[in-house]
Design a protein around this motif. Structure first.
Motif, PDB file in Angstrom:
ATOM      1  N   UNK A  43       0.851  -1.189   0.000  1.00  0.00           N
ATOM      2  CA  UNK A  43       0.000   0.000   0.000  1.00  0.00           C
ATOM      3  C   UNK A  43       0.886   1.238   0.000  1.00  0.00           C
ATOM      4  N   UNK A  44       0.649   2.139  -0.937  1.00  0.00           N
ATOM      5  CA  UNK A  44       1.522   3.313  -1.032  1.00  0.00           C
ATOM      6  C   UNK A  44       0.748   4.569  -1.396  1.00  0.00           C
ATOM      7  N   UNK A 119      -3.389   1.493  -4.022  1.00  0.00           N
ATOM      8  CA  UNK A 119      -3.302   2.889  -3.586  1.00  0.00           C
ATOM      9  C   UNK A 119      -4.526   3.170  -2.722  1.00  0.00           C
ATOM     10  N   UNK A 120      -4.380   3.196  -1.396  1.00  0.00           N
ATOM     11  CA  UNK A 120      -5.554   3.389  -0.541  1.00  0.00           C
ATOM     12  C   UNK A 120      -6.289   4.705  -0.791  1.00  0.00           C
ATOM     13  N   UNK A 135      -7.608   7.682   3.487  1.00  0.00           N
ATOM     14  CA  UNK A 135      -7.650   6.478   2.677  1.00  0.00           C
ATOM     15  C   UNK A 135      -9.035   5.880   2.565  1.00  0.00           C
ATOM     16  N   UNK A 136      -9.209   5.100   1.512  1.00  0.00           N
ATOM     17  CA  UNK A 136     -10.416   4.296   1.358  1.00  0.00           C
ATOM     18  C   UNK A 136     -10.136   2.889   1.879  1.00  0.00           C
ATOM     19  N   UNK A 204      -7.772   0.907   8.180  1.00  0.00           N
ATOM     20  CA  UNK A 204      -7.424   1.876   7.148  1.00  0.00           C
ATOM     21  C   UNK A 204      -6.597   3.012   7.724  1.00  0.00           C
ATOM     22  N   UNK A 205      -6.976   3.489   8.891  1.00  0.00           N
ATOM     23  CA  UNK A 205      -6.236   4.589   9.522  1.00  0.00           C
ATOM     24  C   UNK A 205      -4.816   4.147   9.881  1.00  0.00           C
TER      25      UNK A 205
END
Length: 242
Positions: A43-44, A119-120, A135-136, A204-205
């Motif tokens: 994830x970036x 890609x969040x 982010x999603x 997500x956080x």
């Protein structure tokens, strides 16, 4: 290379890698943390239309073949769409029922021992100073559903080659592209819990915080205390894209 590439991915490496080597100066940290085998998620942060190529360079040179969740519009061109599917990329139609199928394909890929890159933020950051946005949930859901590790990657420099929502790349002089791989995000306390909105939001956080921490190291600066949120702050590139 541990994984079979297939003709499409092999052709892309043959064409694109020399261009990246000619146009960039690599500054990579922590790539050895990426597993040599087994499924996982990368994830970036997203800062340029060209950074999927630089990120793929990082993953590929550490022995893995990246599979991306890519915008479905890229697949609308028959030739490009055929090529991308042959290269193992996964089309995503955001905010439609088809997005569920893309999520299932990503989960299946991780369970099959592959590397899925997400890609969040789901789009290039709209933050005025290009810090990671809110982010999603996709990356978190894939990691929680599969139990696979998720590695945060901060990147900086690709925006100098191709600034957000521009078409003309700046290939000379060579630009430094820095990428930093962090330790896998700790989600162990969330994995056995039901995938409620609260659990997914917490995961997500944590992922976005870990990505942001890597970017802070690369930039030598602290990110804003509040992450940019398009729903709250608006889309500052909307007029430019229209």
């Amino acid at each position: 290379m541990q994984e079979p590439r297939g003709w499409a991915f092999g052709f892309a490496v043959l064409v694109i890698k020399p261009l990246l080597l000619a146009a960039t100066r690599r500054d990579w940290e922590g790539g050895e943390k990426l597993p040599e085998s087994g499924g996982f998620v990368v994830a970036l942060n997203h800062i340029s239309h060209i950074d999927p190529l630089t990120a793929a360079h990082l993953v590929y040179d550490h022995g893995r073949r990246p599979r991306y969740l890519a915008k479905s519009g890229l697949f609308d061109n028959p030739a490009l769409g055929f090529f991308m599917r042959q290269a193992g990329q996964i089309p995503v139609k955001r905010d439609t029922r088809d997005a569920v199928g893309a999520y299932a394909a990503a989960v299946d890929a991780v369970r099959a021992g592959q590397c899925v890159v997400v890609y969040p933020e789901a789009t290039i950051t709209r933050d005025p100073d290009l810090w990671p946005m809110r982010g999603k949930s996709g990356a978190a859901r894939i990691a929680l559903e599969t139990g696979a590790p998720i590695f945060p990657v901060g990147q900086w420099g690709a925006q100098e080659i191709l600034p957000p929502y521009t078409r003309k790349p700046h290939l000379w002089p060579r630009h430094r592209v820095a990428m930093r791989v962090g330790d896998a995000v700790d989600l162990d306390d969330l994995r056995d819990r039901p995938l409620t909105p609260e659990v997914v939001a917490e995961a997500t956080e944590r992922i976005m915080a870990a990505i942001t921490a890597q970017v802070e190291v690369l930039r030598g600066r602290s990110a804003p205390a509040e992450r940019y949120d398009i729903a709250v702050h608006g889309d500052r590139f909307k007029k430019r894209k229209a």
